[in-house]
Motif scaffolding. Structure first.
Motif, PDB file in Angstrom:
ATOM      1  N   GLY A 125       2.694   8.091  11.174  1.00  0.00           N
ATOM      2  CA  GLY A 125       4.095   8.079  11.560  1.00  0.00           C
ATOM      3  C   GLY A 125       5.001   8.558  10.449  1.00  0.00           C
ATOM      4  O   GLY A 125       4.665   8.499   9.261  1.00  0.00           O
ATOM      5  N   ALA A 126       6.184   9.032  10.856  1.00  0.00           N
ATOM      6  CA  ALA A 126       7.182   9.469   9.877  1.00  0.00           C
ATOM      7  C   ALA A 126       7.934   8.276   9.297  1.00  0.00           C
ATOM      8  O   ALA A 126       8.380   8.304   8.148  1.00  0.00           O
ATOM      9  CB  ALA A 126       8.165  10.443  10.525  1.00  0.00           C
ATOM     10  N   ASP A 127       8.090   7.233  10.102  1.00  0.00           N
ATOM     11  CA  ASP A 127       8.733   5.991   9.666  1.00  0.00           C
ATOM     12  C   ASP A 127       8.221   4.885  10.583  1.00  0.00           C
ATOM     13  O   ASP A 127       7.096   4.960  11.068  1.00  0.00           O
ATOM     14  CB  ASP A 127      10.263   6.114   9.683  1.00  0.00           C
ATOM     15  N   PHE A 128       9.048   3.894  10.847  1.00  0.00           N
ATOM     16  CA  PHE A 128       8.562   2.766  11.632  1.00  0.00           C
ATOM     17  C   PHE A 128       8.378   3.109  13.107  1.00  0.00           C
ATOM     18  O   PHE A 128       7.467   2.601  13.763  1.00  0.00           O
ATOM     19  CB  PHE A 128       9.528   1.579  11.501  1.00  0.00           C
ATOM     20  N   LEU A 134       9.158  12.412  17.626  1.00  0.00           N
ATOM     21  CA  LEU A 134       9.381  11.612  18.826  1.00  0.00           C
ATOM     22  C   LEU A 134       9.617  10.163  18.442  1.00  0.00           C
ATOM     23  O   LEU A 134       9.049   9.667  17.472  1.00  0.00           O
ATOM     24  CB  LEU A 134       8.156  11.672  19.751  1.00  0.00           C
ATOM     25  N   MET A 135      10.454   9.496  19.230  1.00  0.00           N
ATOM     26  CA  MET A 135      10.688   8.071  19.008  1.00  0.00           C
ATOM     27  C   MET A 135       9.919   7.246  20.025  1.00  0.00           C
ATOM     28  O   MET A 135       9.874   7.569  21.206  1.00  0.00           O
ATOM     29  CB  MET A 135      12.168   7.717  19.101  1.00  0.00           C
ATOM     30  N   MET A 136       9.308   6.168  19.529  1.00  0.00           N
ATOM     31  CA  MET A 136       8.675   5.174  20.379  1.00  0.00           C
ATOM     32  C   MET A 136       9.434   3.860  20.204  1.00  0.00           C
ATOM     33  O   MET A 136      10.012   3.610  19.151  1.00  0.00           O
ATOM     34  CB  MET A 136       7.220   4.955  19.970  1.00  0.00           C
ATOM     35  N   THR A 137       9.402   3.024  21.240  1.00  0.00           N
ATOM     36  CA  THR A 137       9.956   1.673  21.096  1.00  0.00           C
ATOM     37  C   THR A 137       9.091   0.708  21.871  1.00  0.00           C
ATOM     38  O   THR A 137       8.341   1.085  22.769  1.00  0.00           O
ATOM     39  CB  THR A 137      11.405   1.533  21.623  1.00  0.00           C
ATOM     40  N   ASP A 138       9.241  -0.561  21.534  1.00  0.00           N
ATOM     41  CA  ASP A 138       8.518  -1.591  22.250  1.00  0.00           C
ATOM     42  C   ASP A 138       8.986  -1.695  23.690  1.00  0.00           C
ATOM     43  O   ASP A 138      10.122  -1.389  24.029  1.00  0.00           O
ATOM     44  CB  ASP A 138       8.713  -2.948  21.560  1.00  0.00           C
ATOM     45  N   GLY A 150      13.369  -0.997  11.317  1.00  0.00           N
ATOM     46  CA  GLY A 150      12.432  -1.478  12.313  1.00  0.00           C
ATOM     47  C   GLY A 150      11.590  -2.644  11.823  1.00  0.00           C
ATOM     48  O   GLY A 150      11.327  -2.802  10.645  1.00  0.00           O
ATOM     49  N   ASP A 151      11.173  -3.468  12.767  1.00  0.00           N
ATOM     50  CA  ASP A 151      10.182  -4.503  12.495  1.00  0.00           C
ATOM     51  C   ASP A 151       9.416  -4.759  13.777  1.00  0.00           C
ATOM     52  O   ASP A 151       9.888  -4.482  14.866  1.00  0.00           O
ATOM     53  CB  ASP A 151      10.833  -5.793  11.992  1.00  0.00           C
ATOM     54  N   ALA A 152       8.211  -5.293  13.646  1.00  0.00           N
ATOM     55  CA  ALA A 152       7.313  -5.427  14.788  1.00  0.00           C
ATOM     56  C   ALA A 152       7.433  -6.761  15.507  1.00  0.00           C
ATOM     57  O   ALA A 152       6.845  -6.940  16.561  1.00  0.00           O
ATOM     58  CB  ALA A 152       5.863  -5.221  14.333  1.00  0.00           C
ATOM     59  N   LEU A 153       8.178  -7.704  14.960  1.00  0.00           N
ATOM     60  CA  LEU A 153       8.178  -9.039  15.535  1.00  0.00           C
ATOM     61  C   LEU A 153       9.497  -9.439  16.179  1.00  0.00           C
ATOM     62  O   LEU A 153       9.729 -10.606  16.458  1.00  0.00           O
ATOM     63  CB  LEU A 153       7.797 -10.070  14.453  1.00  0.00           C
ATOM     64  N   PRO A 212       2.856   1.991  11.546  1.00  0.00           N
ATOM     65  CA  PRO A 212       3.918   2.944  11.243  1.00  0.00           C
ATOM     66  C   PRO A 212       3.504   3.875  10.109  1.00  0.00           C
ATOM     67  O   PRO A 212       2.316   3.997   9.811  1.00  0.00           O
ATOM     68  CB  PRO A 212       5.070   2.030  10.822  1.00  0.00           C
ATOM     69  N   SER A 213       4.484   4.511   9.485  1.00  0.00           N
ATOM     70  CA  SER A 213       4.204   5.428   8.392  1.00  0.00           C
ATOM     71  C   SER A 213       3.468   4.740   7.248  1.00  0.00           C
ATOM     72  O   SER A 213       3.727   3.580   6.916  1.00  0.00           O
ATOM     73  CB  SER A 213       5.523   6.004   7.861  1.00  0.00           C
ATOM     74  N   SER A 214       2.548   5.460   6.656  1.00  0.00           N
ATOM     75  CA  SER A 214       1.864   4.965   5.457  1.00  0.00           C
ATOM     76  C   SER A 214       2.511   5.498   4.188  1.00  0.00           C
ATOM     77  O   SER A 214       1.971   5.328   3.095  1.00  0.00           O
ATOM     78  CB  SER A 214       0.398   5.388   5.498  1.00  0.00           C
ATOM     79  N   GLY A 215       3.643   6.184   4.338  1.00  0.00           N
ATOM     80  CA  GLY A 215       4.313   6.749   3.170  1.00  0.00           C
ATOM     81  C   GLY A 215       3.559   7.906   2.540  1.00  0.00           C
ATOM     82  O   GLY A 215       3.719   8.185   1.349  1.00  0.00           O
ATOM     83  N   GLY A 216       2.732   8.562   3.340  1.00  0.00           N
ATOM     84  CA  GLY A 216       1.968   9.703   2.841  1.00  0.00           C
ATOM     85  C   GLY A 216       0.591   9.356   2.319  1.00  0.00           C
ATOM     86  O   GLY A 216      -0.218  10.249   2.036  1.00  0.00           O
ATOM     87  N   ALA A 217       0.286   8.063   2.199  1.00  0.00           N
ATOM     88  CA  ALA A 217      -0.990   7.661   1.615  1.00  0.00           C
ATOM     89  C   ALA A 217      -2.172   8.030   2.514  1.00  0.00           C
ATOM     90  O   ALA A 217      -3.169   8.598   2.043  1.00  0.00           O
ATOM     91  CB  ALA A 217      -0.985   6.161   1.354  1.00  0.00           C
TER      92      ALA A 217
END
Length: 501
Positions: free
Chosen positions: A32-35, A49-53, A65-68, A260-265
């Protein structure tokens, strides 16, 4: 050819796009690019593209963003969670709900809604049972396919989750669901197979847990042999948020996108693994191709913008909630009540009547556009006299600082002078959530005491339940009518009055 299927003419175009990408660019598409967003590569026309819950409404967060469900989200229609609407046994109804959620997604520029939840209710203690349709794989699969069908017909992608055997929340990121192949296929995978084959979802989300010792995110038997080779799934497989243990192992196993994104890792690890021959270039190409295909499918969606038809969607939520309610007991035909009897008197008891528990907690927590209460709806519908007593303490309600004995006495007094007592009872909001399981299946003791006392004071007592999972009913022999109200979404209060009357 539906929007959920790839036309053969698109095949060469997808391959041509992938062929233009560098190895680093292909790897970037697998994270992912971000969350909430996928990675864009503008020079070859690959958008983000954007995804949402989901799954029973749109949870588009306004800030980080947060998952909870901790961050605020934009208002959207809260439809009945799966525990409710699954009891309507109507895939066409879930298709209509899916279409309405798709319209709200389009307004908010969302391309993929993360739902529905198809996991089987193996244990009554699972804290997330409210997000799943059924204990029965056929019901879960057919009803879930209806949701995907309605959602994707409007140009918004669905994401079937959590694949697979995610049937508990406690220790979900480490536990291994150890299941022999026959019950695994006949019970736990069968619902997913139904959805894949009946509705062709764009994406599938793998679960946190291991299956027979192997993490779902790096399980080639699950993600490739069964899902793609046997069932014919042609879409993208993404991880649940933070579900990746070993990204290098996951890519060739069939995990296309880490969220989400791994920050490039993770992309860097994949590139290095390809260069040393640990991952075949063809496996990276396949994952990149599926990421590109998802953007092509999403490109057929109507342009973002417009307004939500709040009234129409609330009306649909009310209809769906009414269809979700189950009559468990009705001795002497106590129900339906007569709303036109001006001489009738009704005692509405229980804090849930004014402060409804209408959804569970966690990543599916919706910020509703409005919220109906059973108290308001009953008061409006009944020509006779309607009184209220909170009955028990409920966190955040008007009884929060009340003495339990006093509240119970007030409830008994109200019931004793009414023609019918309607007791609203259920599980408090904190009892059911993503991230942890319940420790019992009991209703709170103070609520049981109120029901017992009210039933003794008035033989014409109706109990209306609000719960996302199984509860024991020790009072079932003491009251003539019991209504299972589940969790009914934002219009559940009005829907309950519709059913009672």
């Amino acid at each position: 050819m539906t929007a959920s299927q790839s036309a053969p003419s698109h095949t060469s175009a997808l391959d041509d796009t992938v062929a233009q990408l560098t190895r680093e660019e292909k790897a970037s598409l697998t994270s992912g690019a971000d969350f909430w967003h996928t990675q864009a590569i503008e020079r070859v026309g690959i958008p983000s593209l954007m995804m949402t819950d989901g799954p029973h409404g749109l949870r588009k967060q306004e800030g980080a963003g947060d998952a909870l469900g901790l961050g605020a989200s934009v208002p959207s229609t809260c439809f009945p969670p799966a525990v409710g609407i699954g009891s309507a046994f109507d895939p066409d109804l879930t298709a209509r709900v899916g279409a309405a959620i798709a319209h709200e997604a389009i307004v908010q520029d969302v391309s993929v809604v993360l739902g529905p939840g198809i996991n089987i209710k193996r244990s009554p203690l699972c804290g997330r049972n409210f997000e799943y349709y059924s204990e029965d794989p056929l019901v879960a699969g057919v009803v879930g396919a209806g949701f995907i069908r309605g959602l994707q017909a409007e140009g918004v992608g669905g994401c079937v989750k959590h694949f697979a055997a995610n049937n508990q929340e406690t220790d979900r990121m480490r536990v291994s669901a150890d299941i022999d192949e026959r019950p695994l296929r006949e019970i736990y995978l069968r619902a997913f197979q139904q959805v894949i084959e009946l509705s062709h979802p764009w994406t599938v989300m793998c679960s946190y847990n291991r299956i027979n010792g192997v993490y779902s995110s790096e399980n080639p038997w699950l993600l490739t042999t069964v899902l793609r080779d046997e069932w014919g799934f042609d879409g993208l497989v993404m991880s649940d948020w933070g579900a990746v243990d070993n990204r290098v192992a996951g890519l060739p196993a069939g995990l296309d996108l880490e969220m989400p994104s791994s920050g490039g890792a993770s992309p860097a690890l994949i590139v290095a693994a390809v260069e040393r021959g640990e991952i075949a270039e063809s496996a990276l190409d396949a994952a990149a191709r599926r990421a590109v295909q998802l953007t092509r499918r999403a490109a057929e969606r109507p342009a973002a913008g417009g307004e939500i038809d709040v009234d129409a969607h609330h009306a649909l939520a009310r209809e769906a909630a009414g269809r979700s309610i189950v009559l468990l007991k009705n001795e002497g035909d106590l129900l339906p009540l007569d709303p036109k009897d001006a001489a009738a008197s009704f005692a509405v008891i229980g804090a849930f009547a004014k402060h409804p528990c209408y959804q569970g907690a966690g990543s599916s927590l919706i910020n509703p556009t409005r919220l109906d209460t059973a108290w308001d709806a009953i008061s409006e519908a009944a020509a006779g006299t309607v009184t209220y007593a909170p009955g028990f303490v409920l966190a955040g309600a008007d009884s929060a600082n009340g003495d339990p004995d006093t509240l119970r006495e007030e409830a008994v007094a109200a019931a004793g002078t009414a023609d019918v007592a309607i007791v609203f009872a259920g599980l408090p909001a904190a009892a059911e959530s993503e991230g942890y399981d319940r420790t019992d299946i009991d209703l709170p003791a103070d609520q049981l005491a109120v029901i017992e006392a009210v039933a003794a004071a008035n033989p014409r007592t109706v109990v209306v339940l609000s719960n996302g999972g199984v509860v024991l009913l020790p009072f079932r022999g003491a009251v003539p009518a019991i209504v299972e109200g589940w969790l009914l979404g934002q219009a559940g209060g009005s829907a309950t009055a519709d059913v009672l009357f």
